[in-house]
Design a protein around this motif. Structure first.
Motif, PDB file in Angstrom:
ATOM      1  N   GLN A   1     -10.212  -1.685   4.228  1.00  0.00           N
ATOM      2  CA  GLN A   1     -10.222  -0.454   5.016  1.00  0.00           C
ATOM      3  C   GLN A   1     -11.667  -0.014   5.199  1.00  0.00           C
ATOM      4  O   GLN A   1     -12.476  -0.133   4.294  1.00  0.00           O
TER       5      GLN A   1
ATOM      6  N   ILE B   1      -7.700  -0.022   9.342  1.00  0.00           N
ATOM      7  CA  ILE B   1      -6.888  -0.511   8.230  1.00  0.00           C
ATOM      8  C   ILE B   1      -6.524  -1.953   8.540  1.00  0.00           C
ATOM      9  O   ILE B   1      -5.938  -2.236   9.586  1.00  0.00           O
TER      10      ILE B   1
ATOM     11  N   HIS C   1       1.476   0.450   5.921  1.00  0.00           N
ATOM     12  CA  HIS C   1       0.377   1.327   6.340  1.00  0.00           C
ATOM     13  C   HIS C   1       0.884   2.425   7.282  1.00  0.00           C
ATOM     14  O   HIS C   1       0.489   3.581   7.157  1.00  0.00           O
TER      15      HIS C   1
END
Length: 189
Positions: free
Chosen positions: A46, A55, A78
């Motif tokens: 990240q 991400i 995520h």
């Protein structure tokens, strides 16, 4: 954003358009997150780039379906985490592979889907993978067919489709059966 490229290093047009869209939204005060594939050159899972949280999901280019399924699972985790922290109000898809793992989840969460089409995924793949060995040409065509199928599924789930040119709008109609009234042309420049 859901994409297959990174804004960390601008190497082509897709990265440039994605970089400009995402960083300019962040500069205007929007909370912008980009879910993408983690490439070998990425040091971190990240990273924040000019206000955009990128991400990265694990991806092995030689890993086949197992690798892409792992990417989809990570992308969903995520998305779930992001939506719990701050409800996601729109998912803008820039390439279909990573996004394929998110479209059902986004729809279930009531998140509108927008697809920004730079070019068709299968054509892009074929233009970058020109080599043919003993089984290379068959495998190359198989990969292109898979990308075309995935892209078609993603496109048909989207609430809105943006194309960077009329040329791309016409290709969407011809290849995926997307009518011109479903596509708005918004030049990338």
């Amino acid at each position: 954003f859901a994409t297959d490229v990174s804004i960390e290093k601008i190497i082509g047009g897709a990265e440039r358009v994605l970089f400009e869209q995402s960083t300019r939204l962040a500069a205007r005060g929007h909370s912008v997150h980009l879910i993408t594939r983690r490439l070998p050159e990425h040091r971190a899972e990240q990273e924040t780039i000019q206000g955009v949280e990128e991400i990265r999901c694990d991806f092995e280019s030689e890993g086949g379906l197992r690798s892409i399924a792992k990417t989809w699972r990570q992308a969903r985790r995520h998305m779930e985490r992001l939506h719990e922290q701050l409800p996601v109000d729109c998912l803008n898809i820039h390439q279909p592979l990573t996004a394929f793992g998110l479209i059902s989840q986004a729809a279930a969460l009531g998140i509108p889907l927008v697809y920004t089409c730079h070019s068709l995924s299968a054509e892009e793949y074929l233009s970058r993978h020109t080599e043919c060995g003993p089984t290379g040409c068959v495998l190359r065509r198989f990969h292109a067919m898979g990308r075309n199928w995935i892209e078609g599924k993603v496109l048909k789930r989207c609430d809105r489709i943006l194309a960077l040119s009329r040329y791309t709008q016409e290709k969407l109609r011809r290849v995926h059966g997307i009518s011109n009234d479903q596509v708005e042309v918004v030049p990338g420049g």
